[in-house]
Design a protein around this motif. Sequence first.
Motif, short mmCIF file in Angstrom:
data_model
loop_
_atom_site.label_atom_id
_atom_site.label_comp_id
_atom_site.label_asym_id
_atom_site.label_seq_id
_atom_site.Cartn_x
_atom_site.Cartn_y
_atom_site.Cartn_z
N MET A 30 0.85 -1.17 0.00
CA MET A 30 0.00 0.00 0.00
C MET A 30 0.89 1.23 0.00
O MET A 30 1.89 1.28 0.73
N GLN A 31 0.54 2.17 -0.82
CA GLN A 31 1.31 3.40 -0.91
C GLN A 31 0.36 4.59 -1.01
O GLN A 31 -0.80 4.44 -1.40
N SER A 32 0.86 5.75 -0.67
CA SER A 32 0.13 6.98 -0.87
C SER A 32 1.15 8.10 -0.98
O SER A 32 2.34 7.89 -0.74
N ARG A 33 0.67 9.27 -1.36
CA ARG A 33 1.55 10.41 -1.39
C ARG A 33 0.75 11.64 -1.03
O ARG A 33 -0.48 11.68 -1.17
N VAL A 34 1.44 12.64 -0.53
CA VAL A 34 0.83 13.90 -0.15
C VAL A 34 1.61 15.00 -0.83
O VAL A 34 2.84 15.04 -0.75
N LYS A 35 0.89 15.87 -1.50
CA LYS A 35 1.51 16.95 -2.26
C LYS A 35 1.03 18.29 -1.70
O LYS A 35 -0.17 18.49 -1.49
N TRP A 36 1.97 19.20 -1.48
CA TRP A 36 1.65 20.54 -1.04
C TRP A 36 1.00 21.29 -2.19
O TRP A 36 1.54 21.33 -3.30
N VAL A 37 -0.16 21.91 -1.95
CA VAL A 37 -0.88 22.63 -2.99
C VAL A 37 -0.57 24.12 -2.90
O VAL A 37 -0.07 24.73 -3.85
N GLU A 38 -0.90 24.74 -1.76
CA GLU A 38 -0.62 26.16 -1.49
C GLU A 38 -0.87 26.42 -0.01
O GLU A 38 -1.56 25.66 0.64
N ASP A 39 -0.35 27.52 0.48
CA ASP A 39 -0.51 27.89 1.89
C ASP A 39 -0.28 26.65 2.75
O ASP A 39 0.78 26.07 2.71
N MET A 40 -1.29 26.23 3.50
CA MET A 40 -1.18 25.01 4.31
C MET A 40 -2.19 23.95 3.84
O MET A 40 -2.72 23.18 4.62
N THR A 41 -2.44 23.95 2.53
CA THR A 41 -3.35 22.98 1.92
C THR A 41 -2.54 21.90 1.22
O THR A 41 -1.59 22.21 0.50
N PHE A 42 -2.92 20.65 1.45
CA PHE A 42 -2.21 19.50 0.91
C PHE A 42 -3.21 18.56 0.24
O PHE A 42 -4.37 18.47 0.65
N LEU A 43 -2.75 17.82 -0.76
CA LEU A 43 -3.58 16.85 -1.45
C LEU A 43 -2.99 15.47 -1.22
O LEU A 43 -1.86 15.19 -1.62
N GLY A 44 -3.76 14.61 -0.56
CA GLY A 44 -3.37 13.23 -0.35
C GLY A 44 -3.91 12.39 -1.48
O GLY A 44 -5.07 12.54 -1.88
N GLN A 45 -3.08 11.51 -2.02
CA GLN A 45 -3.49 10.64 -3.11
C GLN A 45 -3.17 9.20 -2.75
O GLN A 45 -2.04 8.88 -2.38
N SER A 46 -4.18 8.34 -2.89
CA SER A 46 -4.00 6.93 -2.56
C SER A 46 -3.58 6.16 -3.79
O SER A 46 -3.83 6.58 -4.92
N SER A 47 -2.99 4.99 -3.57
CA SER A 47 -2.60 4.14 -4.69
C SER A 47 -3.82 3.58 -5.42
O SER A 47 -3.71 3.13 -6.54
N SER A 48 -4.99 3.64 -4.78
CA SER A 48 -6.22 3.18 -5.43
C SER A 48 -6.85 4.27 -6.30
O SER A 48 -7.91 4.05 -6.88
N GLY A 49 -6.20 5.44 -6.39
CA GLY A 49 -6.66 6.47 -7.29
C GLY A 49 -7.59 7.51 -6.70
O GLY A 49 -8.22 8.26 -7.44
N HIS A 50 -7.69 7.58 -5.39
CA HIS A 50 -8.57 8.55 -4.74
C HIS A 50 -7.76 9.67 -4.12
O HIS A 50 -6.60 9.49 -3.75
N SER A 51 -8.40 10.83 -3.99
CA SER A 51 -7.72 12.00 -3.43
C SER A 51 -8.52 12.60 -2.29
O SER A 51 -9.75 12.50 -2.27
N VAL A 52 -7.81 13.24 -1.38
CA VAL A 52 -8.45 13.95 -0.28
C VAL A 52 -7.63 15.21 0.01
O VAL A 52 -6.40 15.17 0.00
N VAL A 53 -8.32 16.31 0.21
CA VAL A 53 -7.66 17.57 0.55
C VAL A 53 -7.52 17.63 2.07
O VAL A 53 -8.43 17.24 2.80
N MET A 54 -6.38 18.12 2.53
CA MET A 54 -6.13 18.30 3.96
C MET A 54 -5.69 19.74 4.21
O MET A 54 -5.02 20.34 3.38
#
Length: 134
Positions: free
Chosen positions: A1-25
């Motif tokens: 199982m893998q995932s990644r989190v990418k910084w978007v702007e300010d303190m907003t991040f986008l988490g992406q799962s290996s199953s192809g789903h995303s969640v904003v944090m």
Amino acid sequence: MQSRVKWVEDMTFLGQSSSGHSVVMDGNGGDKAPSPMELVLMAAGGCSSVDVVSGLKAQAQNIVGCEVQISAQRRDQAPCLFTQANLHFVVSGFDLEESVVANVVADSLEKYCSVCLMLGKGVELTHSYEVISA
């Protein structure tokens, strides 16, 4: 199982799962999206709800609804770890056997829910990093 989190702007991040789903944090306490710690609580509630619903169905219970209300306390100082959490299940259905519901909920939190078991036991964390020149 893998995932990644990418910084978007300010303190907003986008988490992406290996199953192809995303969640904003949101790292600003939930201004724009759930905070990472709120997602931990939702993960515990989601994981244990899967156990409860599937367990009740397996016990031939006529369940029509299941909601878990999660309340938690955190330390005041960094790291602001959870110190207490309560998962309160509200299960609805026809002719539900209270003892079956009680057992299924207890089994989820004590035996099956991976997220709850990790929270209850503590986690040994390791880290690594990579520096890429821009």
